[in-house]
Design an enzyme around this catalytic site. Sequence first.
Site, mmCIF file in Angstrom:
data_model
loop_
_atom_site.group_PDB
_atom_site.id
_atom_site.type_symbol
_atom_site.label_atom_id
_atom_site.label_comp_id
_atom_site.label_asym_id
_atom_site.label_seq_id
_atom_site.Cartn_x
_atom_site.Cartn_y
_atom_site.Cartn_z
ATOM 1 N N HIS A 1 0.812 -1.229 0.000
ATOM 2 C CA HIS A 1 0.000 0.000 0.000
ATOM 3 C C HIS A 1 0.840 1.270 0.000
ATOM 4 O O HIS A 1 0.299 2.362 -0.176
ATOM 5 C CB HIS A 1 -0.930 0.006 1.219
ATOM 6 C CG HIS A 1 -2.051 -0.981 1.109
ATOM 7 N ND1 HIS A 1 -3.351 -0.624 0.853
ATOM 8 C CD2 HIS A 1 -2.059 -2.332 1.158
ATOM 9 C CE1 HIS A 1 -4.115 -1.695 0.786
ATOM 10 N NE2 HIS A 1 -3.349 -2.761 0.975
ATOM 11 N N ASP B 1 3.552 9.439 -0.548
ATOM 12 C CA ASP B 1 2.397 8.640 -0.149
ATOM 13 C C ASP B 1 2.140 7.601 -1.223
ATOM 14 O O ASP B 1 2.255 7.906 -2.420
ATOM 15 C CB ASP B 1 1.162 9.546 0.008
ATOM 16 C CG ASP B 1 0.238 9.055 1.119
ATOM 17 O OD1 ASP B 1 0.188 7.831 1.340
ATOM 18 O OD2 ASP B 1 -0.416 9.896 1.751
HETATM 19 P P1 ADP Z 1 -2.964 6.252 5.249
HETATM 20 O O1 ADP Z 1 -3.355 4.905 4.766
HETATM 21 O O2 ADP Z 1 -1.489 6.511 5.172
HETATM 22 O O3 ADP Z 1 -3.477 6.597 6.605
HETATM 23 P P2 ADP Z 1 -4.869 7.399 3.296
HETATM 24 O O4 ADP Z 1 -5.154 8.840 2.977
HETATM 25 O O5 ADP Z 1 -4.667 6.545 2.121
HETATM 26 O O6 ADP Z 1 -3.616 7.377 4.281
HETATM 27 O O7 ADP Z 1 -6.070 6.791 4.112
HETATM 28 C C1 ADP Z 1 -6.514 7.356 5.299
HETATM 29 C C2 ADP Z 1 -7.918 6.841 5.574
HETATM 30 O O8 ADP Z 1 -8.204 7.055 6.953
HETATM 31 C C3 ADP Z 1 -8.996 7.577 4.779
HETATM 32 O O9 ADP Z 1 -9.996 6.687 4.390
HETATM 33 C C4 ADP Z 1 -9.525 8.596 5.777
HETATM 34 O O10 ADP Z 1 -10.888 8.947 5.593
HETATM 35 C C5 ADP Z 1 -9.349 7.850 7.077
HETATM 36 N N1 ADP Z 1 -9.127 8.847 8.133
HETATM 37 C C6 ADP Z 1 -8.122 9.717 8.232
HETATM 38 N N2 ADP Z 1 -8.285 10.527 9.290
HETATM 39 C C7 ADP Z 1 -9.421 10.154 9.873
HETATM 40 C C8 ADP Z 1 -10.143 10.591 10.999
HETATM 41 N N3 ADP Z 1 -9.728 11.595 11.763
HETATM 42 N N4 ADP Z 1 -11.271 9.951 11.292
HETATM 43 C C9 ADP Z 1 -11.699 8.915 10.536
HETATM 44 N N5 ADP Z 1 -11.076 8.465 9.457
HETATM 45 C C10 ADP Z 1 -9.946 9.072 9.125
HETATM 46 O O1 F6P Z 2 -1.608 2.475 4.340
HETATM 47 C C1 F6P Z 2 -0.479 2.354 5.091
HETATM 48 C C2 F6P Z 2 -0.760 1.926 6.510
HETATM 49 O O2 F6P Z 2 0.420 1.542 7.136
HETATM 50 C C3 F6P Z 2 -1.686 0.771 6.628
HETATM 51 O O3 F6P Z 2 -1.060 -0.449 6.519
HETATM 52 C C4 F6P Z 2 -2.247 1.022 7.967
HETATM 53 O O4 F6P Z 2 -3.448 0.404 8.222
HETATM 54 C C5 F6P Z 2 -2.360 2.531 8.015
HETATM 55 O O5 F6P Z 2 -1.297 2.974 7.266
HETATM 56 C C6 F6P Z 2 -2.384 3.032 9.446
HETATM 57 O O6 F6P Z 2 -1.231 2.660 10.128
HETATM 58 P P1 F6P Z 2 -1.205 1.718 11.405
HETATM 59 O O7 F6P Z 2 -1.894 0.450 11.050
HETATM 60 O O8 F6P Z 2 0.223 1.562 11.716
HETATM 61 O O9 F6P Z 2 -1.969 2.476 12.449
#
Ligand code: ADP
Ligand code: F6P
Length: 473
Positions: free
Chosen positions: A156, A364
Site C-alpha cells: 500500500h 504517499d
Molecule cells: P494512510 O493509509 O497513510 O493513513 P490514506 O489517505 O490513504 O492514508 O487513508 C486514510 C484513511 O483514513 C482515509 O480513508 C480517511 O478517511 C481515514 N481517516 C483519516 N483521518 C481520519 C479521521 N480523523 N477519522 C476517521 N477516518 C480518518
Molecule cells: O496504508 C499504510 C498503513 O500503514 C496501513 O497499513 C495502515 O493500516 C495505516 O497505514 C495506518 O497505520 P497503522 O496500522 O500503523 O496504524
Amino acid sequence: MARLVIVSNRVASPKERAAKAGGLAVALREALSQRGGLWFGWSGETEVNPPEAPKVFRSGRVTYALLDLDPEDQRAHYAGYANGTLWPLCHYRLGLLTFRRADWEGYRRVNEHFARALLPLLKPDDMIWVHDYHFIPLAAELRKLGFAGRIGYFHHIPWPTPEVYLSLPSHAALVDDLSHYDLVGLQTENDVRALLTYISSEIRGWIAPGGTVGLKDRRFRVAAYPIGIDADAFVKDAVKSVGSEEERRLNESLAGRDLAVGVDRLDYSKGLPGKFAAFGELLRSYPEHRSKVTMMQVAPLSRSEVAEYQALRRELEELGGAINGEFAEFDWVPLRYLNRPFQRATLAAIYRRARVGVVTPLRDGMNLVAKEYIAAQDPENPGVLVLSRFAGAADELKGSLLVNPYDIEGMAAAMDRALIMPLEERRERWRTNMEKVETNTIHHWCQRFIDELTTVTDQFGPAGETWGHARPQ
Ligand code: ADP
Ligand code: F6P
C-alpha cells in the site's frame, strides 16, 4: 469460486462502529463485505507466550481469525522493523531509518507465527491476499509449510528507487521473500519501475514483457493496481450531510468564511509541518485572506509508541500555536487542529464544505483522502484539491493543483489560487478528477487484483530449464 483469505496487520472489527483512520483497514472492509471470506490478522492484543491458534468468529459473510502476539515480538515487528525500518525507507526518509538485527529477527518470527497459525485454517484452493509491508515474508513461510495455492501481495505504500532501497541491509532477502508470491501489486507505475529496476540490475532477476519476473527458480508478476475508494458511498454521505445538524454547526462556526481542510494520520510522511508553514505563509503573503479563511487540520494520533511520531506531535503543537498566536483575531482562529477520529459521514460533511482540500504528503503510496475529498464535492460548486506531486494519487488526479511539498511558498500560492479560482475552472478541474474517482473505485481495484491473481500462474507456463537463466530483453 475460490474462497478469499485476506491477511493484514490491522483488522477492522465488525463490532467497532467508529471509523478507524488508515486507508488499508477502510479499503479491506469494503472489499471483504462484498464477497465474504476469511480475514486473518493481529488481534491488537499482546500476551507473553501467546496461544498458537487465533480466536475465530463469524460476522455476516466474513470469518475473522485474530492472533495475539508476544509483546517483545510485537514491538520488534510493528514499531521496530515495520515502522522503524520499512516505513521510513519506503517513504524516502533515510535519516529516520533504524535497522536492528533483533527487529529483523522479530519481524521474521512474527511472520512465521502467522503462517503457522493460518495454515490449519486453509483449504488447498483458497486464494490468499496479503496486505502491506508488515507481512512481506508470509508467502515464503507458508510455502515452507507446504501451501501451494495462489498467494498475492499488495504493497500500500511507495516502493523506493534502487538507490534508496539499497540502504536496507536486508534488501535482497526481502525481495527474495516477494518472489514466493504469484502476484505482487504496487500502487503506481513508478513503484513498479523502481522494483523491476532493482530486480534486474541488482539481483540478477529477469523481466519478461508484461511484468513477469524470474528470480532463481521462481516466477511472479509485478503490476500496478492504483487503489480507489467507495465513491458512491462517499457521494451519498456528502449529499446526506446537506441540511444535517453537523453541517449547520460547521457553517455556524465558520460564519461565512471559506474552509481549507486537511485530513491525515499524524505521520511524518504526510508533510504536516510544511502544510502548517504554507498556511502561515498564505496569511503572511496574501493578507486579503486573513479573517476570510479557516484551516481545519484533522490529524488522529498514530503509532504514538514510535519516538519520531511523538516528536512530530510536539512540533505541530508548537507550529499550530505559533500560527494562531501570530494571526488570530478576537473573533477568528485561523487554524483548527484536531487529533481525533471522525465517522465517515462527518468527514464527508467537512470535505464538502471546504473550498480547498490540502493533501501535501512528502511521499504517499496513494492517499485516499485526496479521492474522498473529490467524491464529497458539490458538482455545482466544487472545491479545489491542492495535491502533492509525490502522492500516488497525483498520477490520476490531474485536475488538482499539483504542488511540491518542499516548496512552502509554492504551496501558499496554490492555496491562494484555489481560494480565488473562478467557478468554471473549479468545475472543469473537479470533473477531470471525479471521472477517475468514479471509474477506479475500491470495487474495481479489488476485482482487478483478484481476477489477475486467479489466472496469473497460467501465464507463467510450466517450469522449465530456462527458468532463472535467460534474461529476455
Ligand atoms: P494512510 O493509509 O497513510 O493513513 P490514506 O489517505 O490513504 O492514508 O487513508 C486514510 C484513511 O483514513 C482515509 O480513508 C480517511 O478517511 C481515514 N481517516 C483519516 N483521518 C481520519 C479521521 N480523523 N477519522 C476517521 N477516518 C480518518
Ligand atoms: O496504508 C499504510 C498503513 O500503514 C496501513 O497499513 C495502515 O493500516 C495505516 O497505514 C495506518 O497505520 P497503522 O496500522 O500503523 O496504524
